[in-house]
Design an enzyme around this catalytic site. Structure first.
Site, PDB file in Angstrom:
ATOM      1  N   SER A  79       1.466  -0.615 -36.800  1.00  0.00           N
ATOM      2  CA  SER A  79       1.154  -1.672 -37.764  1.00  0.00           C
ATOM      3  C   SER A  79      -0.165  -2.391 -37.497  1.00  0.00           C
ATOM      4  O   SER A  79      -0.576  -3.227 -38.295  1.00  0.00           O
ATOM      5  CB  SER A  79       2.289  -2.698 -37.787  1.00  0.00           C
ATOM      6  OG  SER A  79       3.474  -2.101 -38.283  1.00  0.00           O
ATOM      7  N   GLU A 112     -16.183   6.424  20.670  1.00  0.00           N
ATOM      8  CA  GLU A 112     -16.463   7.835  20.451  1.00  0.00           C
ATOM      9  C   GLU A 112     -17.042   8.570  21.641  1.00  0.00           C
ATOM     10  O   GLU A 112     -16.823   9.779  21.779  1.00  0.00           O
ATOM     11  CB  GLU A 112     -17.420   7.974  19.244  1.00  0.00           C
ATOM     12  CG  GLU A 112     -16.852   7.467  17.935  1.00  0.00           C
ATOM     13  CD  GLU A 112     -15.612   8.226  17.505  1.00  0.00           C
ATOM     14  OE1 GLU A 112     -15.640   9.474  17.509  1.00  0.00           O
ATOM     15  OE2 GLU A 112     -14.592   7.572  17.191  1.00  0.00           O
TER      16      GLU A 112
END
Length: 662
Positions: A374, A105
């Site tokens: 069901s 950086e």
């Protein structure tokens, strides 16, 4: 004459020179004053930003909310939510991490005054040669200024404002302090703010212990944290780290041997991060806990849960095993799985295919309310047994028409379109017979059936009409699985839960503890045992045969298929665990050739085979019904169709003509 004209033209160069010097003086005068104005504005702006800077302690913890760490039933972290965080400083983190950040950086960080013009130019050249963004253009101080004062928009105005803000930082803080602020405020993907949180999240270690390869991977996240997050794409993150290792070598932070070692052994995720398990479970926990202590917490919180990573892998692998073999490529069919103990403690949850790795995904196990079909039938038979019926009592399986006020005649059919005549209740449920089940419901009373289902946890309001027996109501997979757990739990209601304790992470102070569920009996011992026996017949002799486990372990369960096969279910249990499976499409497209007794039952089998691996075989708490003289379930009132009415009238007229009215 011509000589006289040449002498007149001679002064022109001196005039041009005077004009040039005058222009320079004017430019200098204007430039000096402009510089003074810029300097004054810059100084004033710098002073203004300096006055707005909080204290160092405040800058080291930038969050507006806290974090949540979730641990499994063995005390190991399996998921993170909120803004993960941990305060560090430049003196305590690994030197490799500092070197990787500076090399990537801002290589002149310790020499510039906050804005590095040379560094910006060099970064542009480096990125051009690399064919992509390898090195940042803004200094670390400028990036810290952006984190403190500005949002993520990229405009010329914001870049200009970064300059006085960066100068203010350099004026008020030392270089190590600025670097410490950066270490704690940078967002590094996966909900992590700061390098301490990121190292714990990705590598399961503190920032003081990272290796060169791990440091390079972390530094590589600064440019695009979401894209390069190793939990998102590990190969891409490793490739990005390789470029950072090259920068560290070029700038003297790594020897050639160290760089080669780092490339040969790239950083890998910790076992918890690599597993990417429990995402759906974690989202569910976050939605069920108190909002001010989970989603809106201002503190760092740790939540102890019932989650079992071994059972989670079993569920995920079971689903993959069936879908990879039985589904066509490109199918968008979805499935969900819930595994819980008989007391409602949820142990595993799959919210859908290819889920479980992220936050906030659609969780089909808890968020999708679908018709249960069901699966509802056991509540009909439970109500009948509770009122004194026996599994051996007889009921007619034959065509049926019921008049429904306001709707007219309703004529349900069996799935097979076949009818068996008189059968017992156990046979009716084992084969999921519609007409027989409706007759049982009508004889028992719909109010009793609705109360039974609601008492076990099926959400209401439930339908009033006779279709209630066929499961036209909706519920989530978690709710249905919890209701079935009540059968195994000696007929007592079960409320699914996953949170056992919520505590502050800093000091371990307990803020909330799960309260044991108060036993609420829904079925008596006899009925609960007989119902489990009936559900076992479903697997051994009926529609759930494909769920049988290879070791012969006794299991019980029920299939479920809704109208037009939009949903297919299987929910069942061994003596140890209750597992529910749902399958369908998110857009309600009907399934093709799939019923609850098909793929859902197979997914259940593959899951439970793995769940029960190595566990001793234990009998179900079933009760074999006592033999007695079979009662016949009384016939329900039926509506006579127009054809039947016409035939009966004709017959009656013939009889009257032959024998008279007597």
């Amino acid at each position: 004459m011509s000589q006289h004209r040449k002498k007149k033209a001679a002064p022109r160069p001196r005039l041009a020179s005077r004009l040039f010097r005058g222009t320079l003086r004017t430019a200098w005068w204007l430039g000096l004053r402009l510089a003074i104005v810029v300097a004054v504005v810059l100084a004033a702006s710098t002073a203004w930003y300096a006055s707005k800077l909080p204290s160092l302690d405040e800058l080291l913890d930038p969050r507006e909310s806290g974090s949540v760490t979730l641990v499994d039933n063995g005390g190991q972290t399996f998921a993170w939510r909120g803004q993960q965080f941990g305060i560090v400083n430049a003196e305590t983190v690994s030197p490799h991490l500092l070197n990787a950040i500076i090399a990537t950086e801002d290589r002149r960080f310790f020499w510039h005054f906050g804005v590095d013009l040379r560094g910006t130019a060099r970064a542009a050249l480096t990125n051009f040669r690399a064919g992509g963004t390898v090195q940042g253009g803004s200094s670390i101080t400028q990036q810290v200024a952006k984190l403190i004062f500005f949002d993520n928009t990229r405009t010329l105005e914001r870049k200009i404002k970064e300059i006085p803000a960066a100068l203010a930082l350099e004026w008020k803080f030392t270089k190590p302090e600025i670097l410490s602020i950066y270490l704690n405020r940078a967002y590094l993907g996966a909900g992590t703010t700061g390098f301490e949180a990121a190292t714990e999240r990705y590598f399961g270690k503190p920032a003081s212990e990272v290796t060169p390869a791990e440091a390079a991977m972390l530094a590589g996240l600064l440019r695009a944290p979401s894209r390069f997050a190793p939990t998102n794409d590990l190969k891409l993150a490793q490739s990005r780290a390789g470029l950072i290792i090259g920068l560290m070598q070029d700038q003297g932070y790594l020897t050639a041997a160290q760089a080669e070692q780092a490339r040969a052994h790239p950083a890998v995720l910790s076992s918890a991060a690599a597993a990417r398990a429990g995402g759906s479970f974690a989202d569910w926990i976050m939605s069920t806990g108190p909002d001010f202590l989970t989603r809106r917490t201002t503190e760092d919180i740790e939540i102890a849960t019932t989650f079992d990573p071994v059972l989670q892998r079993a569920a995920e692998d079971g689903l993959k095993a069936v879908f990879s073999e039985k589904l066509k490529a490109g199918s968008k069919a979805q499935a969900a799985i819930v595994v819980m103990s008989a007391d409602g403690a949820v142990r595993a949850m799959v919210g859908g295919r290819e889920l479980g790795s992220g936050e906030g995904e659609f969780n089909r196990a808890t968020m999708a309310n679908r018709q249960i079909g069901s699966l509802f039938k056991p509540f009909v038979y439970a109500a009948a047994l509770q009122t004194g019926a026996s599994p051996y009592d007889l009921v007619e399986d034959a065509p049926l028409t019921i008049y429904v006020p306001g709707s007219g005649n309703w004529s349900p059919q069996n799935y097979t379109r076949k009818y068996l005549g008189d059968i017992n209740l156990a046979q009716a449920m084992a084969n999921s017979i519609n007409t027989a089940t409706i007759r049982v419901q009508e004889a028992t009373g719909r109010a009793r059936v609705r109360a039974m289902a609601e008492d076990f946890g099926i959400p209401g309001p439930l339908p009033e009409g006779p279709a209630l027996a066929l499961g036209v109501s909706e519920a989530s997979l978690l709710e249905v699985t919890g209701a079935f757990a009540g059968f195994l739990n000696d007929g007592q209601k079960v409320t699914p839960y996953g949170l056992t304790e919520l505590r502050r992470k800093a000091d371990g102070g307990v803020l909330m503890k799960a309260v044991p569920q108060r036993p609420v009996r829904v079925l008596d011992d006899r009925v609960a045992g007989e119902l489990i026996w009936m559900l076992r017949q479903v697997v051994e002799f009926g529609s759930g045969g494909r769920a049988q486990l290879p070791d012969g372990r006794p299991i019980a369960g029920k299939t479920g298929t809704t109208q037009a096969a939009r949903d297919a279910w299987f929910v069942g249990f061994s003596a140890d665990y209750v597992t529910g499976v749902w399958m369908g499409y998110d857009d309600n497209t009907p399934l093709t050739g799939v019923t609850g007794g098909g793929l859902p039952a197979e997914i259940w089998r593959e899951t439970m085979t793995r769940v029960e691996a190595g566990q001793p075989i234990r009998p179900l708490p079933e009760r074999i019904p006592e033999q007695r003289v079979a009662q016949i379930i009384p016939e329900v009132p039926v509506a006579i169709s127009n054809v039947e009415s016409t035939v009966r009238n004709v017959v009656q007229n013939v009889i009257q003509g032959l024998f008279g009215n007597n």
